[in-house]
Scaffold this motif. Structure first.
Motif, PDB file in Angstrom:
ATOM      1  N   ILE A  48     -11.151  11.028   4.867  1.00 29.35           N
ATOM      2  CA  ILE A  48     -11.218   9.588   4.586  1.00 29.35           C
ATOM      3  C   ILE A  48      -9.897   8.929   4.948  1.00 29.35           C
ATOM      4  CG2 ILE A  48     -11.366   7.883   2.722  1.00 29.35           C
ATOM      5  CD1 ILE A  48     -13.396   9.813   1.375  1.00 29.35           C
ATOM      6  N   GLU A  49      -8.778   9.583   4.606  1.00 22.51           N
ATOM      7  CA  GLU A  49      -7.467   9.040   4.944  1.00 22.51           C
ATOM      8  C   GLU A  49      -7.307   8.918   6.464  1.00 22.51           C
ATOM      9  OE1 GLU A  49      -3.832  10.234   2.701  1.00 22.51           O
ATOM     10  OE2 GLU A  49      -3.168  10.945   4.663  1.00 22.51           O
ATOM     11  N   GLU A  50      -7.799   9.902   7.204  1.00 25.81           N
ATOM     12  CA  GLU A  50      -7.742   9.850   8.668  1.00 25.81           C
ATOM     13  C   GLU A  50      -8.563   8.681   9.205  1.00 25.81           C
ATOM     14  OE1 GLU A  50      -9.007  13.622  10.148  1.00 25.81           O
ATOM     15  OE2 GLU A  50      -7.320  14.733   9.242  1.00 25.81           O
ATOM     16  N   ARG A  51      -9.755   8.469   8.639  1.00 26.88           N
ATOM     17  CA  ARG A  51     -10.588   7.358   9.083  1.00 26.88           C
ATOM     18  C   ARG A  51      -9.916   6.020   8.762  1.00 26.88           C
ATOM     19  NH1 ARG A  51     -15.888   6.570  10.692  1.00 26.88           N
ATOM     20  NH2 ARG A  51     -15.525   8.616  11.602  1.00 26.88           N
ATOM     21  N   MET A  52      -9.240   5.942   7.622  1.00 28.16           N
ATOM     22  CA  MET A  52      -8.499   4.723   7.293  1.00 28.16           C
ATOM     23  C   MET A  52      -7.456   4.433   8.367  1.00 28.16           C
ATOM     24  SD  MET A  52      -7.973   5.281   3.170  1.00 28.16           S
ATOM     25  CE  MET A  52      -6.982   3.797   2.929  1.00 28.16           C
ATOM     26  N   LEU A  98     -10.228   1.302   2.516  1.00 27.58           N
ATOM     27  CA  LEU A  98     -10.652   2.554   1.875  1.00 27.58           C
ATOM     28  C   LEU A  98     -12.158   2.589   1.701  1.00 27.58           C
ATOM     29  CD1 LEU A  98     -10.254   5.170   0.207  1.00 27.58           C
ATOM     30  CD2 LEU A  98      -9.745   3.707  -1.776  1.00 27.58           C
ATOM     31  N   ASN A  99     -12.744   1.520   1.183  1.00 30.45           N
ATOM     32  CA  ASN A  99     -14.185   1.473   0.966  1.00 30.45           C
ATOM     33  C   ASN A  99     -14.943   1.571   2.283  1.00 30.45           C
ATOM     34  OD1 ASN A  99     -16.493   1.205  -0.727  1.00 30.45           O
ATOM     35  ND2 ASN A  99     -16.697  -0.918  -0.075  1.00 30.45           N
ATOM     36  N   MET A 100     -14.441   0.920   3.321  1.00 30.98           N
ATOM     37  CA  MET A 100     -15.076   0.977   4.631  1.00 30.98           C
ATOM     38  C   MET A 100     -15.066   2.405   5.186  1.00 30.98           C
ATOM     39  SD  MET A 100     -14.083  -1.312   7.958  1.00 30.98           S
ATOM     40  CE  MET A 100     -15.025  -1.226   9.480  1.00 30.98           C
ATOM     41  N   ALA A 101     -13.914   3.078   5.043  1.00 34.35           N
ATOM     42  CA  ALA A 101     -13.808   4.455   5.525  1.00 34.35           C
ATOM     43  C   ALA A 101     -14.774   5.378   4.792  1.00 34.35           C
ATOM     44  CB  ALA A 101     -12.370   4.949   5.365  1.00 34.35           C
ATOM     45  N   ILE A 102     -14.899   5.182   3.476  1.00 35.64           N
ATOM     46  CA  ILE A 102     -15.812   6.009   2.677  1.00 35.64           C
ATOM     47  C   ILE A 102     -17.253   5.827   3.150  1.00 35.64           C
ATOM     48  CG2 ILE A 102     -16.799   6.327   0.369  1.00 35.64           C
ATOM     49  CD1 ILE A 102     -13.998   5.523  -0.713  1.00 35.64           C
ATOM     50  N   LYS A 139      -1.261   6.057   1.591  1.00 37.14           N
ATOM     51  CA  LYS A 139      -1.416   7.484   1.340  1.00 37.14           C
ATOM     52  C   LYS A 139      -2.426   7.687   0.227  1.00 37.14           C
ATOM     53  CE  LYS A 139      -0.220  11.896   1.667  1.00 37.14           C
ATOM     54  NZ  LYS A 139      -0.462  12.667   2.906  1.00 37.14           N
ATOM     55  N   LEU A 140      -3.316   8.652   0.385  1.00 35.59           N
ATOM     56  CA  LEU A 140      -4.232   9.061  -0.672  1.00 35.59           C
ATOM     57  C   LEU A 140      -3.711  10.375  -1.240  1.00 35.59           C
ATOM     58  CD1 LEU A 140      -7.739   8.373   0.936  1.00 35.59           C
ATOM     59  CD2 LEU A 140      -6.206   6.791  -0.245  1.00 35.59           C
ATOM     60  N   THR A 141      -3.457  10.405  -2.528  1.00 38.10           N
ATOM     61  CA  THR A 141      -2.915  11.590  -3.181  1.00 38.10           C
ATOM     62  C   THR A 141      -3.903  12.116  -4.212  1.00 38.10           C
ATOM     63  OG1 THR A 141      -0.691  10.668  -2.931  1.00 38.10           O
ATOM     64  CG2 THR A 141      -0.939  12.516  -4.447  1.00 38.10           C
ATOM     65  N   ILE A 164      -5.149   8.903  -6.002  1.00 38.23           N
ATOM     66  CA  ILE A 164      -4.337   7.688  -6.092  1.00 38.23           C
ATOM     67  C   ILE A 164      -4.218   7.063  -4.711  1.00 38.23           C
ATOM     68  CG2 ILE A 164      -2.048   6.752  -6.588  1.00 38.23           C
ATOM     69  CD1 ILE A 164      -1.738   8.922  -8.701  1.00 38.23           C
ATOM     70  N   LEU A 165      -4.578   5.780  -4.629  1.00 35.92           N
ATOM     71  CA  LEU A 165      -4.297   4.976  -3.447  1.00 35.92           C
ATOM     72  C   LEU A 165      -2.922   4.378  -3.663  1.00 35.92           C
ATOM     73  CD1 LEU A 165      -5.032   3.465  -0.809  1.00 35.92           C
ATOM     74  CD2 LEU A 165      -6.151   1.732  -2.224  1.00 35.92           C
ATOM     75  N   ASN A 166      -1.942   4.861  -2.891  1.00 36.50           N
ATOM     76  CA  ASN A 166      -0.564   4.553  -3.221  1.00 36.50           C
ATOM     77  C   ASN A 166      -0.123   3.165  -2.785  1.00 36.50           C
ATOM     78  OD1 ASN A 166      -0.392   7.795  -3.027  1.00 36.50           O
ATOM     79  ND2 ASN A 166       1.074   6.961  -4.488  1.00 36.50           N
ATOM     80  N   ASP A 167       0.675   2.542  -3.638  1.00 38.89           N
ATOM     81  CA  ASP A 167       1.288   1.253  -3.387  1.00 38.89           C
ATOM     82  C   ASP A 167       2.290   1.403  -2.242  1.00 38.89           C
ATOM     83  OD1 ASP A 167       3.146  -0.929  -3.525  1.00 38.89           O
ATOM     84  OD2 ASP A 167       2.463  -1.339  -5.555  1.00 38.89           O
TER      85      ASP A 167
END
Length: 554
Positions: A125-129, A82-86, A200-202, A209-212
């Motif tokens: 960001i979710e797409e880049r992840m 997530l941090n890398m994608a951001i 999933k990012l919600t 929320i970065l989902n478990d």
């Protein structure tokens, strides 16, 4: 045969492998024995990443996503992605990981002006992840000098990490490298990004929320619980941490080293006392007269001290509070229900005589005299000792117990007579921007200290019981937390520095031959980042005193 090693997997199956075979390669032989993806292993009593080579005969246990350790590894690795994608999409934006909520971690992203990103940007960001996951980058562990590590943090502008490492005694530190990005994470990683297929990012305003992964199905459709009350308490706590200027361990260490910890303790205690007073006022101002205050919360949340401090505030509002102990309503031990393991389930609601409890409470509210029961734990039987109770016009019942918010406990008591409070220790501070301190860890440290101080238990025994305790909480407490009229956060922003002084020596007594060693090592690792403080400045009525001793309520 010197190049062969023998391993016992899951303490039952003996296999032999060529010396130097990785845990990852061995795990492939056992993947069908697990419900989900294997992400971590334990050699004897110590946790290791799957890329570690096996060079000696040993016992191996694998962990998948159904285990707490496995989920921690997965979500930690996902946080790095997530941090890398951001940073690849928004170089000047900063990620802050806050706390566990619903089925994941609540996070926020802000740009250099303090503005939150839009939902549209979150989707990008979710797409880049997903692209990073598809490229299957290796999580590479790199050992650097502390000076080199701080230089890497400066490049990434992760200022909290720079401050955190300022207080580390170690000359060398382990960072992780993911393609071009270096970062520090407290704990282990999966072998590569290809392991992270479920995420999933919600949107959760103002953050997300970065989902478990354990809460994503095959299509990764995310189920979000209705936990708004809990979320609001978390946000209120985070706001106060921000106001106090202490939202990470680095900030706390700065406060301690600068000699300002005394003021922080006083302010923290004053905030908490004010909140308890507000709750007492809410009870007084209810349109219908409250007759019963029900207090519930998980283990080591500070329910006992909270109930006593609330009673003092209720007295200041003109009430005469009377405590009722739910333990006195245990059914005779021979009738205690049995759990799935064939053991007596003393935490089940059915272990209580709820019919008698409802009858007694309703009779008291009606002004009748009641002969109150007392449970004899030695005999395992209920007794009556002539403890007669009768309520006057300004009396109020205060009842504390794990089932306090379960509607079945008080199903025959009128709702307008009840005021329900949920108490938990919701940790306000993190290690740094990306490494959180779980609320569960804070409560476990509290319990280790309390069990040793007041029950004579070793840390080994407390850690050994903790899984069963958590299982009971998931079944009997957490499902009912949103039933509360109000929630109270018992965690103090400074308390981890006090608990360290008591918990660390107990944890050091757990050596590598013991099954609890991996958990002790994990707890000691994050305690190592924290400067300790003495208890002489902690007020005698503090919730922290319930665990370290010296409480005026003892």
């Amino acid at each position: 045969m010197e190049d062969i090693v023998y391993v016992y997997v899951n303490e039952k199956e003996k296999r032999h492998y060529k010396k130097g075979t990785t845990l990852l390669e061995i795990s492939k032989d056992f993947k069908d024995d697990y419900k989900t993806l294997i992400v971590l292993a334990k050699i004897d009593n110590e946790l290791f990443e799957l890329n570690v080579k096996v060079d000696v005969d040993c016992n191996i246990t694998f962990y998948d996503l159904t285990s707490a350790d496995g989920r921690r590894v997965y979500i930690r690795s996902m946080t790095f992605v997530l941090n890398m994608a951001i940073l690849e999409l928004h170089k000047e934006c900063k990620l802050m990981v806050y706390h566990s909520i619903d089925e994941g971690l609540y996070c926020e992203i802000k740009d250099e002006y303090g503005n939150f990103l839009s939902e549209g940007e979150l989707n990008k960001i979710e797409e880049r992840m997903g692209e990073i996951v598809a490229r299957n980058f290796i999580f590479e562990k790199i050992t650097l000098t502390k000076k080199q590590a701080i230089a890497k943090f400066a490049e990434n502008k992760t200022l909290k990490k720079i401050k955190l490492f300022k207080y580390r005694n170690a000359s060398e530190v382990n960072l992780y490298k993911l393609d071009w990005l270096y970062d520090y994470y407290y704990g282990y990683m999966v072998p590569s990004t290809g392991y992270l297929q479920q995420f999933k990012l919600t949107n959760k305003i103002p953050g997300f929320i970065l989902n478990d992964p354990s809460n994503c199905n095959e299509e990764c459709k995310v189920k979000i619980n209705n936990s708004e009350k809990m979320f609001n308490v978390f946000m209120e706590s985070a706001k106060w941490a921000e106001i106090l200027g202490v939202n990470t361990v680095a900030d706390l260490n700065d406060t301690i080293s600068s000699g300002q910890i005394g003021e922080l303790i006083l302010i923290s205690e004053a905030i908490q006392e004010k909140k308890i007073g507000i709750i007492a006022d809410m009870i007084q101002k209810r349109e219908s007269k409250v007759g019963v205050v029900l207090i519930a919360g998980p283990s080591s949340s500070g329910k006992t001290t909270f109930s006593k401090r609330l009673s003092i505030q209720l007295k200041a509002d003109g009430y005469s509070p009377h405590a009722i102990c739910l333990d006195d309503y245990f059914i005779d031990r021979e009738h205690t229900p049995i759990d799935e393991d064939g053991k007596p389930d003393f935490e089940a609601l059915e272990a209580l005589d709820t019919e008698l409890f409802n009858q007694n409470v309703n009779d008291l509210l009606a002004g009748k005299e009641v002969d109150m029961p007392s449970f004899n734990f030695k005999k395992g039987q209920r007794e009556y000792k002539g403890n007669i109770m009768k309520m006057k016009s300004n009396d109020i019942l205060v009842i504390e117990g794990i089932h306090g918010l379960n509607p079945k406990l008080t199903q025959n008591i009128a709702n307008d007579k009840k005021f329900k409070i949920y108490v938990s220790a919701l940790t306000q501070i993190n290690l740094d921007e990306h490494n959180r301190i779980p609320t569960t860890d804070n409560r476990l440290l509290r319990r280790i200290v309390r069990d040793n101080n007041f029950r004579g238990y070793s840390a080994v025994r407390t850690i050994d019981m903790w899984t069963q305790v958590r299982k009971g909480e998931e079944k009997n407490i957490f499902p009912y937390q949103e039933e509360a009229d109000v929630m109270f956060n018992s965690a103090m922003v400074y308390e981890i520095a006090v608990l360290k002084q008591y918990a660390a020596p107990l944890l050091y007594n757990i050596d590598e031959t013991m099954p609890q060693y991996a958990e002790a090592k994990r707890l000691l690792k994050f305690l190592d980042y924290i400067l300790g403080i003495d208890n002489d400045r902690i007020p005698s009525n503090s919730l922290v005193r319930e665990f370290i001793g010296g409480s005026c309520f003892e």
